[in-house]
Design a protein around this motif. Structure first.
Motif, short mmCIF file in Angstrom:
data_model
loop_
_atom_site.label_atom_id
_atom_site.label_comp_id
_atom_site.label_asym_id
_atom_site.label_seq_id
_atom_site.Cartn_x
_atom_site.Cartn_y
_atom_site.Cartn_z
N LEU A 48 0.84 -1.21 0.00
CA LEU A 48 0.00 0.00 0.00
C LEU A 48 0.87 1.26 0.00
O LEU A 48 0.53 2.26 -0.64
CB LEU A 48 -0.92 0.00 1.23
CG LEU A 48 -1.83 1.21 1.39
CD1 LEU A 48 -2.83 1.31 0.23
CD2 LEU A 48 -2.58 1.14 2.72
N ASN A 49 1.99 1.20 0.71
CA ASN A 49 2.91 2.34 0.71
C ASN A 49 3.44 2.61 -0.70
O ASN A 49 3.54 3.77 -1.12
CB ASN A 49 4.07 2.08 1.68
CG ASN A 49 3.62 2.09 3.13
OD1 ASN A 49 2.54 2.57 3.45
ND2 ASN A 49 4.46 1.56 4.01
N MET A 50 3.79 1.56 -1.42
CA MET A 50 4.26 1.73 -2.79
C MET A 50 3.14 2.27 -3.67
O MET A 50 3.37 3.15 -4.53
CB MET A 50 4.80 0.41 -3.35
CG MET A 50 5.22 0.48 -4.81
SD MET A 50 6.45 1.76 -5.17
CE MET A 50 7.97 0.84 -4.85
N LEU A 51 1.92 1.77 -3.47
CA LEU A 51 0.78 2.28 -4.23
C LEU A 51 0.62 3.78 -3.98
O LEU A 51 0.39 4.56 -4.93
CB LEU A 51 -0.50 1.55 -3.82
CG LEU A 51 -1.80 2.13 -4.39
CD1 LEU A 51 -1.84 1.98 -5.90
CD2 LEU A 51 -3.02 1.48 -3.75
N THR A 52 0.74 4.21 -2.72
CA THR A 52 0.61 5.63 -2.38
C THR A 52 1.64 6.46 -3.13
O THR A 52 1.33 7.53 -3.67
CB THR A 52 0.77 5.84 -0.87
OG1 THR A 52 -0.14 5.00 -0.17
CG2 THR A 52 0.53 7.29 -0.48
N LYS A 53 2.87 5.96 -3.17
CA LYS A 53 3.94 6.67 -3.89
C LYS A 53 3.59 6.77 -5.38
O LYS A 53 3.74 7.83 -5.99
CB LYS A 53 5.27 5.93 -3.70
CG LYS A 53 6.48 6.70 -4.18
CD LYS A 53 6.75 7.87 -3.25
CE LYS A 53 8.03 8.61 -3.66
NZ LYS A 53 8.31 9.75 -2.78
N CYS A 54 3.12 5.68 -5.96
CA CYS A 54 2.75 5.67 -7.38
C CYS A 54 1.58 6.64 -7.64
O CYS A 54 1.59 7.38 -8.62
CB CYS A 54 2.35 4.26 -7.82
SG CYS A 54 3.71 3.08 -7.81
N GLN A 55 0.58 6.63 -6.76
CA GLN A 55 -0.55 7.54 -6.91
C GLN A 55 -0.08 8.99 -6.84
O GLN A 55 -0.54 9.84 -7.61
CB GLN A 55 -1.60 7.28 -5.82
CG GLN A 55 -2.39 5.99 -6.01
CD GLN A 55 -3.31 5.70 -4.83
OE1 GLN A 55 -2.97 5.99 -3.68
NE2 GLN A 55 -4.46 5.11 -5.09
N SER A 56 0.84 9.27 -5.92
CA SER A 56 1.32 10.65 -5.76
C SER A 56 2.01 11.14 -7.03
O SER A 56 1.85 12.29 -7.43
CB SER A 56 2.27 10.75 -4.56
OG SER A 56 3.54 10.18 -4.85
#
Length: 259
Positions: A185-193
């Protein structure tokens, strides 16, 4: 650092624990949002009774049926929210729904890993996609170019249990599938940002602390934080977020959590 001002917010997993705490605090603000959307699996069920009680007292609260592992349910939820918002967009999406199972590494299973990853990681991915048009509309309707939660934001409820560097309370709870899902989820957040910044949308992963909820308090040790303390801290953090924090991993006190 002022109070958080948003016209509309959606909280998933809003029928209990941190999600319910967030809804209560939004409703109790001096200037509450015009729309508070509380999403949960079974709005008419016994576990949503407290939410139902709140609806009778707050005309700005709308309960939205949502199963975060079901793309059709997510699409229907986005459509219902859009109907209420009319020509305005959604300022704040808080992906709070999550599950955990107390599995050790040796007894982790395909079924549990899949279920937990689908809820904790894929759910926020699909919700971000489904609500992107409404978040973009909110960003376009807000003055100025600076990112903030008042403009448009996705907040993913993560955990320092997913920090590869910290491995928070490993000796107390291995919860391997949960840890893996939150690291993802942390990686997803980075990708979304990175992908959504051009649309004016801020994205942050937030660790609420170890909180006294059904999920957090299921072990032998009592968590140190109450729901109220965690939520008050997180809302203070959300009120202060700006462009420089997008794509970061913070805790309820605003401190950076290592990846």
């Amino acid at each position: 650092m002022g109070e958080l001002h948003v016209r509309s917010v959606l909280v998933t997993g809003a029928n209990r624990g941190i999600g319910l705490g967030l809804v209560r605090h939004f409703l109790g603000m001096p200037k509450p949002p015009q729309w508070v959307f509380a999403a949960c699996r079974d709005p008419k069920g016994q576990r949503a009774q407290e939410l139902q009680n709140l609806v009778s007292k707050h005309s700005n609260l709308v309960i939205i049926p949502l199963e975060v592992t079901d793309p059709a349910s997510i699409k229907a939820a986005a459509a219902r929210v859009a109907e209420h918002l009319g020509t305005s967009g959604l300022n704040l999406l808080i992906n709070n729904a999550g599950i955990a199972k107390p599995n050790l590494l040796d007894n982790e299973t395909l079924e549990d890993m899949t279920q937990i990853y689908t809820t904790n990681t894929i759910g926020p991915l699909l919700l971000g996609q489904a609500f992107l048009p409404l978040l973009k509309k909110a960003a376009q309707g807000s003055p100025g170019s600076a990112l903030s939660c008042s403009k448009a934001a996705i907040i993913n409820m993560s955990s320092s249990a997913g920090s590869i560097e910290e491995l928070y309370v490993w000796d107390h709870a291995e919860v391997v599938s949960y840890r893996c899902s939150k690291a993802a989820l942390n990686m997803l957040t980075k990708c979304q940002s990175l992908s959504y910044q051009k649309h004016g949308i801020l994205c942050v992963a937030l660790h609420p602390g170890w909180v006294q909820t059904d999920m957090g308090g299921s072990g032998s040790r009592k968590p140190p934080l109450t729901v109220d303390a965690s939520v008050q801290g997180m809302l203070k953090v959300l009120s202060s977020l700006s462009e420089k924090e997008t794509g970061t991993f913070l805790n309820w006190e605003g401190k950076v959590v290592p990846w």
